[in-house]
Scaffold this motif. Sequence first.
Motif, PDB file in Angstrom:
ATOM      1  N   LYS A   1      20.018 -13.221 -15.450  1.00 48.49           N
ATOM      2  CA  LYS A   1      20.425 -12.111 -16.313  1.00 48.49           C
ATOM      3  C   LYS A   1      19.225 -11.408 -16.955  1.00 48.49           C
ATOM      4  O   LYS A   1      19.164 -10.171 -16.977  1.00 48.49           O
ATOM      5  N   HIS A   2      18.288 -12.186 -17.487  1.00 45.92           N
ATOM      6  CA  HIS A   2      17.182 -11.611 -18.265  1.00 45.92           C
ATOM      7  C   HIS A   2      15.836 -11.639 -17.557  1.00 45.92           C
ATOM      8  O   HIS A   2      14.880 -11.010 -18.018  1.00 45.92           O
ATOM      9  N   GLY A   3      15.745 -12.368 -16.451  1.00 43.91           N
ATOM     10  CA  GLY A   3      14.474 -12.543 -15.778  1.00 43.91           C
ATOM     11  C   GLY A   3      13.758 -13.775 -16.294  1.00 43.91           C
ATOM     12  O   GLY A   3      14.246 -14.500 -17.164  1.00 43.91           O
ATOM     13  N   LEU A   4      12.580 -14.023 -15.729  1.00 44.43           N
ATOM     14  CA  LEU A   4      11.755 -15.140 -16.168  1.00 44.43           C
ATOM     15  C   LEU A   4      10.823 -14.621 -17.256  1.00 44.43           C
ATOM     16  O   LEU A   4       9.846 -13.935 -16.978  1.00 44.43           O
ATOM     17  N   LEU A   5      11.133 -14.940 -18.503  1.00 42.01           N
ATOM     18  CA  LEU A   5      10.402 -14.406 -19.640  1.00 42.01           C
ATOM     19  C   LEU A   5       9.341 -15.391 -20.116  1.00 42.01           C
ATOM     20  O   LEU A   5       9.519 -16.604 -20.020  1.00 42.01           O
ATOM     21  N   SER A   6       8.259 -14.857 -20.656  1.00 39.41           N
ATOM     22  CA  SER A   6       7.308 -15.712 -21.357  1.00 39.41           C
ATOM     23  C   SER A   6       7.982 -16.241 -22.619  1.00 39.41           C
ATOM     24  O   SER A   6       9.016 -15.722 -23.064  1.00 39.41           O
ATOM     25  N   THR A   7       7.399 -17.272 -23.214  1.00 38.48           N
ATOM     26  CA  THR A   7       7.965 -17.796 -24.460  1.00 38.48           C
ATOM     27  C   THR A   7       8.035 -16.709 -25.525  1.00 38.48           C
ATOM     28  O   THR A   7       9.040 -16.574 -26.236  1.00 38.48           O
ATOM     29  N   SER A   8       6.984 -15.915 -25.654  1.00 36.42           N
ATOM     30  CA  SER A   8       6.976 -14.863 -26.677  1.00 36.42           C
ATOM     31  C   SER A   8       8.079 -13.841 -26.446  1.00 36.42           C
ATOM     32  O   SER A   8       8.754 -13.409 -27.394  1.00 36.42           O
ATOM     33  N   LYS A   9       8.286 -13.451 -25.189  1.00 37.22           N
ATOM     34  CA  LYS A   9       9.351 -12.504 -24.885  1.00 37.22           C
ATOM     35  C   LYS A   9      10.737 -13.128 -25.099  1.00 37.22           C
ATOM     36  O   LYS A   9      11.677 -12.440 -25.516  1.00 37.22           O
ATOM     37  N   LEU A  10      10.842 -14.429 -24.837  1.00 38.81           N
ATOM     38  CA  LEU A  10      12.105 -15.110 -25.095  1.00 38.81           C
ATOM     39  C   LEU A  10      12.401 -15.135 -26.587  1.00 38.81           C
ATOM     40  O   LEU A  10      13.545 -14.926 -27.013  1.00 38.81           O
ATOM     41  N   LEU A  11      11.378 -15.367 -27.408  1.00 38.48           N
ATOM     42  CA  LEU A  11      11.555 -15.343 -28.856  1.00 38.48           C
ATOM     43  C   LEU A  11      11.913 -13.944 -29.339  1.00 38.48           C
ATOM     44  O   LEU A  11      12.723 -13.782 -30.264  1.00 38.48           O
ATOM     45  N   ASP A  12      11.338 -12.920 -28.714  1.00 39.86           N
ATOM     46  CA  ASP A  12      11.711 -11.537 -29.039  1.00 39.86           C
ATOM     47  C   ASP A  12      13.192 -11.306 -28.735  1.00 39.86           C
ATOM     48  O   ASP A  12      13.924 -10.724 -29.546  1.00 39.86           O
ATOM     49  N   LEU A  13      13.614 -11.754 -27.553  1.00 40.04           N
ATOM     50  CA  LEU A  13      14.995 -11.542 -27.117  1.00 40.04           C
ATOM     51  C   LEU A  13      15.979 -12.166 -28.097  1.00 40.04           C
ATOM     52  O   LEU A  13      17.010 -11.569 -28.421  1.00 40.04           O
ATOM     53  N   HIS A  14      15.631 -13.346 -28.601  1.00 43.38           N
ATOM     54  CA  HIS A  14      16.527 -14.062 -29.514  1.00 43.38           C
ATOM     55  C   HIS A  14      16.178 -13.817 -30.979  1.00 43.38           C
ATOM     56  O   HIS A  14      16.719 -14.496 -31.858  1.00 43.38           O
TER      57      HIS A  14
END
Length: 229
Positions: free
Chosen positions: A27-40
């Motif tokens: 759904k969201h792609g393979l995100l870096s940790t920082s981008k994952l924290l942005d998403l959430h």
Amino acid sequence: MKEADLLEQFPRLWHMAEDGSWDSIRKHGLLSTSKLLDLHKVTGDERFALESQRRPKSVKITANGREVATVRDNIPMRDSQLAKCLAPNITPKEWFELLNKRAFFWLSRDRLRTLLNAKAYRGRPQTVLTVDTAKLVNAHRDRIQLSPINSGATLYNPQPRGHDTFKSIADYPFDERRKTRKIMDSIAELVVIDGVPDVKNHLVAVHAVDKGVATELWRCPGTAEDDGP
């Protein structure tokens, strides 16, 4: 390094993700940790603990009704060992933040299997992505870097590291390293800054791996059945 050599010598890449993460990655792609924290929308002290220092265990996060995501641990990293091998112009905080801005891939199936069999992970199922190197490089070459070391580990004979650990494909000293190493040991990691939001476009296959047994979750049509972890 010549891009053609990278594609010839390392036609496949592998990423080990948390078990059950395939739906989120699709759904969201393979995100870096920082981008994952942005998403959430993780901020403040919680974000500092996950992004700017060692994570001794994996942490589940969620926000605004989104599905739960897992920020993986940094078990192979030891603060005392990291302090010994860091360049003087970078702090541990800066190093963790540098790592967390990148998504990581192994260029060797042997390195993937070593991680799968490591004490911290072998008792837990994992999701493994197999990626077509040429497709990934063609789409994201400007954000791709190469590392000569396992940048996220300091357990055994930790190697020096700092701002210049990650180099562009063109700047990577592949020919020099080949003189004293096997080809498969000449590059340890390929990273993509910020991650790969369109990773599904570059996938060969996705497997759930548990106790050495790989169960196929998805495969790109036309690829060989044995092309995977």
